[in-house]
Motif scaffolding. Structure first.
Motif, PDB file in Angstrom:
ATOM      1  N   GLY A 101       0.832  -1.188   0.000  1.00 27.97           N
ATOM      2  CA  GLY A 101       0.000   0.000   0.000  1.00 27.97           C
ATOM      3  C   GLY A 101       0.868   1.239   0.000  1.00 27.97           C
ATOM      4  O   GLY A 101       1.933   1.263  -0.593  1.00 27.97           O
ATOM      5  N   GLU A 102       0.442   2.238   0.722  1.00 29.29           N
ATOM      6  CA  GLU A 102       1.096   3.529   0.617  1.00 29.29           C
ATOM      7  C   GLU A 102       2.444   3.550   1.316  1.00 29.29           C
ATOM      8  O   GLU A 102       2.709   2.794   2.241  1.00 29.29           O
ATOM      9  CB  GLU A 102       0.209   4.608   1.223  1.00 29.29           C
ATOM     10  CG  GLU A 102       0.007   4.412   2.722  1.00 29.29           C
ATOM     11  CD  GLU A 102      -1.003   5.379   3.288  1.00 29.29           C
ATOM     12  OE1 GLU A 102      -2.194   5.033   3.247  1.00 29.29           O
ATOM     13  OE2 GLU A 102      -0.589   6.428   3.776  1.00 29.29           O
ATOM     14  N   LEU A 103       3.293   4.443   0.824  1.00 33.23           N
ATOM     15  CA  LEU A 103       4.565   4.749   1.456  1.00 33.23           C
ATOM     16  C   LEU A 103       4.389   6.000   2.309  1.00 33.23           C
ATOM     17  O   LEU A 103       3.685   6.921   1.941  1.00 33.23           O
ATOM     18  CB  LEU A 103       5.638   5.022   0.412  1.00 33.23           C
ATOM     19  CG  LEU A 103       5.964   3.889  -0.559  1.00 33.23           C
ATOM     20  CD1 LEU A 103       6.910   4.387  -1.643  1.00 33.23           C
ATOM     21  CD2 LEU A 103       6.582   2.715   0.181  1.00 33.23           C
ATOM     22  N   PHE A 104       5.060   6.021   3.464  1.00 33.66           N
ATOM     23  CA  PHE A 104       5.086   7.210   4.317  1.00 33.66           C
ATOM     24  C   PHE A 104       6.469   7.827   4.175  1.00 33.66           C
ATOM     25  O   PHE A 104       7.477   7.134   4.342  1.00 33.66           O
ATOM     26  CB  PHE A 104       4.824   6.822   5.772  1.00 33.66           C
ATOM     27  CG  PHE A 104       3.430   6.346   6.023  1.00 33.66           C
ATOM     28  CD1 PHE A 104       3.076   5.026   5.770  1.00 33.66           C
ATOM     29  CD2 PHE A 104       2.469   7.202   6.503  1.00 33.66           C
ATOM     30  CE1 PHE A 104       1.787   4.574   5.992  1.00 33.66           C
ATOM     31  CE2 PHE A 104       1.173   6.757   6.735  1.00 33.66           C
ATOM     32  CZ  PHE A 104       0.830   5.448   6.474  1.00 33.66           C
ATOM     33  N   PHE A 105       6.518   9.119   3.903  1.00 35.91           N
ATOM     34  CA  PHE A 105       7.782   9.785   3.632  1.00 35.91           C
ATOM     35  C   PHE A 105       8.212  10.695   4.771  1.00 35.91           C
ATOM     36  O   PHE A 105       7.385  11.272   5.484  1.00 35.91           O
ATOM     37  CB  PHE A 105       7.675  10.639   2.365  1.00 35.91           C
ATOM     38  CG  PHE A 105       7.679   9.849   1.095  1.00 35.91           C
ATOM     39  CD1 PHE A 105       6.500   9.374   0.552  1.00 35.91           C
ATOM     40  CD2 PHE A 105       8.875   9.584   0.429  1.00 35.91           C
ATOM     41  CE1 PHE A 105       6.496   8.640  -0.621  1.00 35.91           C
ATOM     42  CE2 PHE A 105       8.879   8.852  -0.749  1.00 35.91           C
ATOM     43  CZ  PHE A 105       7.701   8.394  -1.274  1.00 35.91           C
ATOM     44  N   GLY A 106       9.533  10.841   4.908  1.00 36.70           N
ATOM     45  CA  GLY A 106      10.089  11.874   5.766  1.00 36.70           C
ATOM     46  C   GLY A 106      10.076  13.213   5.037  1.00 36.70           C
ATOM     47  O   GLY A 106       9.615  13.311   3.895  1.00 36.70           O
ATOM     48  N   GLU A 107      10.622  14.238   5.692  1.00 36.97           N
ATOM     49  CA  GLU A 107      10.589  15.578   5.101  1.00 36.97           C
ATOM     50  C   GLU A 107      11.722  15.821   4.127  1.00 36.97           C
ATOM     51  O   GLU A 107      11.741  16.838   3.451  1.00 36.97           O
ATOM     52  CB  GLU A 107      10.602  16.631   6.210  1.00 36.97           C
ATOM     53  CG  GLU A 107       9.339  16.617   7.048  1.00 36.97           C
ATOM     54  CD  GLU A 107       9.178  17.880   7.855  1.00 36.97           C
ATOM     55  OE1 GLU A 107       8.041  18.189   8.243  1.00 36.97           O
ATOM     56  OE2 GLU A 107      10.200  18.568   8.105  1.00 36.97           O
ATOM     57  N   GLY A 108      12.674  14.921   4.066  1.00 33.38           N
ATOM     58  CA  GLY A 108      13.723  15.037   3.070  1.00 33.38           C
ATOM     59  C   GLY A 108      14.982  15.704   3.581  1.00 33.38           C
ATOM     60  O   GLY A 108      14.976  16.442   4.573  1.00 33.38           O
ATOM     61  N   SER A 109      16.080  15.425   2.890  1.00 35.61           N
ATOM     62  CA  SER A 109      17.377  16.058   3.159  1.00 35.61           C
ATOM     63  C   SER A 109      17.924  16.583   1.839  1.00 35.61           C
ATOM     64  O   SER A 109      17.996  15.831   0.874  1.00 35.61           O
ATOM     65  CB  SER A 109      18.371  15.048   3.751  1.00 35.61           C
ATOM     66  OG  SER A 109      17.976  14.595   5.017  1.00 35.61           O
ATOM     67  N   ARG A 110      18.284  17.860   1.836  1.00 35.31           N
ATOM     68  CA  ARG A 110      18.844  18.421   0.598  1.00 35.31           C
ATOM     69  C   ARG A 110      20.361  18.457   0.726  1.00 35.31           C
ATOM     70  O   ARG A 110      20.905  19.139   1.597  1.00 35.31           O
ATOM     71  CB  ARG A 110      18.303  19.821   0.332  1.00 35.31           C
ATOM     72  CG  ARG A 110      18.848  20.408  -0.977  1.00 35.31           C
ATOM     73  CD  ARG A 110      18.091  21.629  -1.435  1.00 35.31           C
ATOM     74  NE  ARG A 110      16.700  21.341  -1.755  1.00 35.31           N
ATOM     75  CZ  ARG A 110      16.277  20.774  -2.877  1.00 35.31           C
ATOM     76  NH1 ARG A 110      17.147  20.411  -3.797  1.00 35.31           N
ATOM     77  NH2 ARG A 110      14.993  20.583  -3.089  1.00 35.31           N
ATOM     78  N   LEU A 111      21.019  17.735  -0.149  1.00 34.60           N
ATOM     79  CA  LEU A 111      22.483  17.663  -0.165  1.00 34.60           C
ATOM     80  C   LEU A 111      23.017  18.500  -1.316  1.00 34.60           C
ATOM     81  O   LEU A 111      22.561  18.360  -2.452  1.00 34.60           O
ATOM     82  CB  LEU A 111      22.941  16.207  -0.318  1.00 34.60           C
ATOM     83  CG  LEU A 111      24.436  15.981  -0.544  1.00 34.60           C
ATOM     84  CD1 LEU A 111      25.241  16.437   0.672  1.00 34.60           C
ATOM     85  CD2 LEU A 111      24.712  14.508  -0.848  1.00 34.60           C
TER      86      LEU A 111
END
Lengths: 114, 113
Positions: A101-111
């Motif tokens: 089913g669905e994926l739950f995502f974090g807020e991300g990291s910008r490198l």
């Protein structure tokens, strides 16, 4: 509150340096994933792990490494072998390894590589 | 070759009107489809999904339509609100396995007051 925490949110690196992005989840999810997002492109899968102590390469694994020593944690190392590391990195989790089913995502990291 | 395409990079709609976001796919093995919404500097959040055994799924203001013969799905937002302004990603999967998800490039929706 349950969720996925990524750190750091922003990271600058010099060329030739390795850097590790952290991903921690308290959702009790078995499966975890790392994606990369570049402008104008969809999310591309780097690595995924369906269970502790096991992980598999995704579509663009070259220049990256991961570990899964604990269910809650799935850190991603961007090595100096990654030719174009500047990107937005997203960690995700799902409740079961298959039929997720669905994926739950974090807020991300910008490198950003200088 | 992109397996999941969103041919409109951007879309502008007046507040209160309908927003229609389109997605096309090439792999006939895909049997589960999702829409995600993403604000700047945040991770995507799940919006709505549809299995290939259905042709429509509705959740409040959001409806997803699936046309398997055309390998096309669309997301309808009615009525559109300024808070809907975001990038919308279409994703497709084989057997609903997380590692099989393929994401489109996204469509940026702007809802104008």
């Amino acid at each position: 509150d349950g969720g996925i925490t990524q750190s750091p949110k922003y990271l600058f690196r010099k060329e030739g340096q390795n850097v590790t992005l952290s991903c921690e989840q308290n959702l009790n999810h078995d499966a975890m994933y790392w994606y990369r997002q570049d402008p104008g492109q969809g999310l591309r899968l780097i690595y995924y792990s369906q269970i502790v102590n096991d992980f598999q390469k995704g579509d663009i694994a070259e220049g990256y490494s991961v570990s899964r020593e604990k269910k809650e944690s799935f850190p991603l190392t961007v090595t100096s072998a990654q030719k174009n590391p500047t990107a937005f990195y997203l960690c995700a989790s799902s409740s079961r390894p298959g039929n997720t089913g669905e994926l739950f995502f974090g807020e991300g990291s910008r490198l950003t590589v200088l | 070759d992109q397996q999941v395409k969103q041919n409109s990079p951007s879309l502008s709609v007046q507040e209160g009107r309908i927003s229609i976001l389109n997605c096309d796919y090439t792999n006939s093995m895909f049997d589960y489809f999702l829409w995600y919404k993403k604000y700047p500097a945040e991770g995507p959040t799940f919006l709505i999904s549809i299995s290939s055994i259905k042709d429509k799924n509705e959740d409040g203001r959001f409806t997803v339509f699936l046309n398997k013969s055309a390998k096309h799905l669309s997301l309808h937002i009615v009525p559109s609100q300024p808070g809907d302004s975001a990038v919308y990603f279409c994703a497709a999967s084989v057997n609903n396995y997380g590692q099989n998800f393929v994401f489109g490039p996204g469509t940026r929706l702007s809802v104008l007051p």
